[in-house]
Design an enzyme around this catalytic site. Structure first.
Site, PDB file in Angstrom:
ATOM      1  N   GLU A  84      20.789  19.228  14.656  1.00 37.03           N
ATOM      2  CA  GLU A  84      19.961  17.966  14.005  1.00 37.03           C
ATOM      3  C   GLU A  84      18.538  17.796  14.060  1.00 37.03           C
ATOM      4  OE1 GLU A  84      22.820  15.114  15.399  1.00 37.03           O
ATOM      5  OE2 GLU A  84      24.355  15.698  13.780  1.00 37.03           O
TER       6      GLU A  84
ATOM      7  N   GLY B 232      30.268  16.309  11.798  1.00 38.21           N
ATOM      8  CA  GLY B 232      30.170  14.684  11.093  1.00 38.21           C
ATOM      9  C   GLY B 232      30.832  14.778   9.937  1.00 38.21           C
TER      10      GLY B 232
ATOM     11  N   LYS C  55      24.716  10.901  20.229  1.00 38.41           N
ATOM     12  CA  LYS C  55      23.480  11.006  19.306  1.00 38.41           C
ATOM     13  C   LYS C  55      22.793   9.559  19.354  1.00 38.41           C
ATOM     14  CE  LYS C  55      26.043  14.330  16.809  1.00 38.41           C
ATOM     15  NZ  LYS C  55      26.516  14.965  15.454  1.00 38.41           N
TER      16      LYS C  55
ATOM     17  N   SER D 167      33.252  18.059  14.515  1.00 39.09           N
ATOM     18  CA  SER D 167      34.469  17.305  13.946  1.00 39.09           C
ATOM     19  C   SER D 167      35.747  17.453  14.958  1.00 39.09           C
ATOM     20  CB  SER D 167      35.006  17.634  12.736  1.00 39.09           C
ATOM     21  OG  SER D 167      34.167  17.254  11.719  1.00 39.09           O
TER      22      SER D 167
ATOM     23  N   ASN E 291      28.528  13.766  23.045  1.00 45.20           N
ATOM     24  CA  ASN E 291      27.027  13.655  22.327  1.00 45.20           C
ATOM     25  C   ASN E 291      26.884  12.224  21.660  1.00 45.20           C
ATOM     26  OD1 ASN E 291      24.488  13.714  21.297  1.00 45.20           O
ATOM     27  ND2 ASN E 291      25.146  15.601  20.057  1.00 45.20           N
TER      28      ASN E 291
ATOM     29  N   GLU F 178      28.229  25.081  17.023  1.00 37.69           N
ATOM     30  CA  GLU F 178      28.342  23.888  16.315  1.00 37.69           C
ATOM     31  C   GLU F 178      28.037  24.368  14.846  1.00 37.69           C
ATOM     32  OE1 GLU F 178      28.351  20.022  18.555  1.00 37.69           O
ATOM     33  OE2 GLU F 178      26.390  20.367  17.987  1.00 37.69           O
TER      34      GLU F 178
ATOM     35  N   HIS G 103      20.226  21.063  19.406  1.00 38.03           N
ATOM     36  CA  HIS G 103      21.149  20.738  18.462  1.00 38.03           C
ATOM     37  C   HIS G 103      20.682  20.642  16.987  1.00 38.03           C
ATOM     38  CE1 HIS G 103      23.983  18.031  16.241  1.00 38.03           C
ATOM     39  NE2 HIS G 103      24.416  17.997  17.492  1.00 38.03           N
TER      40      HIS G 103
HETATM   41  P1  13P Z   1      31.097  15.499  15.324  1.00 33.39           P
HETATM   42  O1  13P Z   1      32.091  15.563  16.368  1.00 33.39           O
HETATM   43  O2  13P Z   1      30.826  14.000  15.104  1.00 33.39           O
HETATM   44  O3  13P Z   1      31.318  16.310  14.164  1.00 33.39           O
HETATM   45  O4  13P Z   1      29.753  15.807  15.821  1.00 33.39           O
HETATM   46  C1  13P Z   1      29.708  17.003  16.507  1.00 33.39           C
HETATM   47  C2  13P Z   1      28.035  17.304  17.048  1.00 33.39           C
HETATM   48  O5  13P Z   1      27.209  17.305  16.554  1.00 33.39           O
HETATM   49  C3  13P Z   1      28.168  17.122  18.578  1.00 33.39           C
HETATM   50  O6  13P Z   1      27.017  17.458  19.238  1.00 33.39           O
END
Ligand code: 13P
Length: 251
Positions: free
Chosen positions: A101, A175, A13, A213, A11, A169, A99
């Site tokens: 976010e 992150g 983003k 992560s 992803n 997640e 997601h």
């Molecule tokens: P990270 O791998 O940067 O923690 O992000 C995970 C994520 O949100 C994947 O959709």
């Protein structure tokens, strides 16, 4: 039950301009063509502007393409949104929905996520439905209940293993460099598997990804767990060596 193929999804983003995206995607495509890990699907979910370009680069390589979000409707007056048939036409086979976010920054509720997943399915896309608790919810001992509620509300009627991937997640692991513990991931994925049986057909065939992560250093342990069928990778998917190392960590 068929053997579940592992799915390693990147992803990206809101990252990447065309030149770097093309380099990253073509690097991964040529590695996969030369010596791909067996039984593993590799998926890239670039930002919407790069879907076409990345699709052209990975065409014929076996690398799969997905979007990061879609609207619940197939077309209409929705400025700034992207519809599932647009992603399908651009070569996507998958789209991430719900997601954290998007749930946080765009106030997306479970019914909205379910409507997006249904729209994805109508367009022939597999919906990667994301769930996961916040740190406060985990601290209160509510993680399993929160995830069960999200699954119940976010999986549209008529879903099946062919149309659905689940990504667990935990919000606090995204992150932050702080992945969930192996024990917690194993417990939650087993819980999700049981819950899935209430909401769709073929729960044993649904791929459940872990995200938060995931790095080359922790991927092997996570991917060895019985109900972990892949990873949804953020930051590490932007670095070809790291994403490839994660793919090679599959059991
Ligand atoms: P990270 O791998 O940067 O923690 O992000 C995970 C994520 O949100 C994947 O959709």
């Amino acid at each position: 039950m068929a053997e579940r193929r592992l799915l390693i999804a990147g992803n990206w983003k809101m990252n990447g301009l065309r030149s770097e995206a093309v380099v990253l995607a073509s690097d991964l495509a040529s590695r996969l063509q030369q010596s791909g890990p067996d039984g593993v699907d590799l998926l890239l979910c670039p930002p919407a502007t790069l879907v076409w370009a990345v699709g052209q680069v990975v065409e014929g390589s076996g690398v799969l393409l997905g979007g990061q979000d879609c609207h619940a409707e197939a077309k209409g007056a929705h400025t700034g949104d992207i519809a599932a048939p647009m992603l399908a036409e651009a070569g996507c086979g998958f789209v991430i929905v719900g997601h954290s976010e998007r749930r946080q920054n765009h106030r997306e509720s479970d019914p909205v996520v379910a409507a997006k997943a249904a729209a994805a399915n109508r367009a022939g896309l597999t919906a990667i439905i994301c769930v996961g608790e916040t740190e406060a919810e985990r601290d209160r001992g509510e993680a399993k209940a929160v995830v069960a509620r999200q699954l119940a509300g976010s999986i549209p009627p008529g879903s099946s293993a062919a149309t659905t991937v689940i990504a667990y997640e935990p919000v606090w692991a995204i992150g932050t460099g702080r992945s969930a513990s192996i024990g917690d991931v194993a417990e939650m994925h087993a819980h999700i598997r049981v819950e899935l049986d209430r909401h769709l057909t073929g729960a044993l065939d649904v791929r459940i990804l872990y995200g938060g992560s995931v790095k080359p250093g922790n991927a092997r342990e996570l991917l060895a767990l019985a109900d972990v069928d892949g990873a949804l990778v953020g930051g590490a998917s932007l670095v070809a060596d790291d994403f490839w190392a994660i793919a090679l960590s599959c059991r």
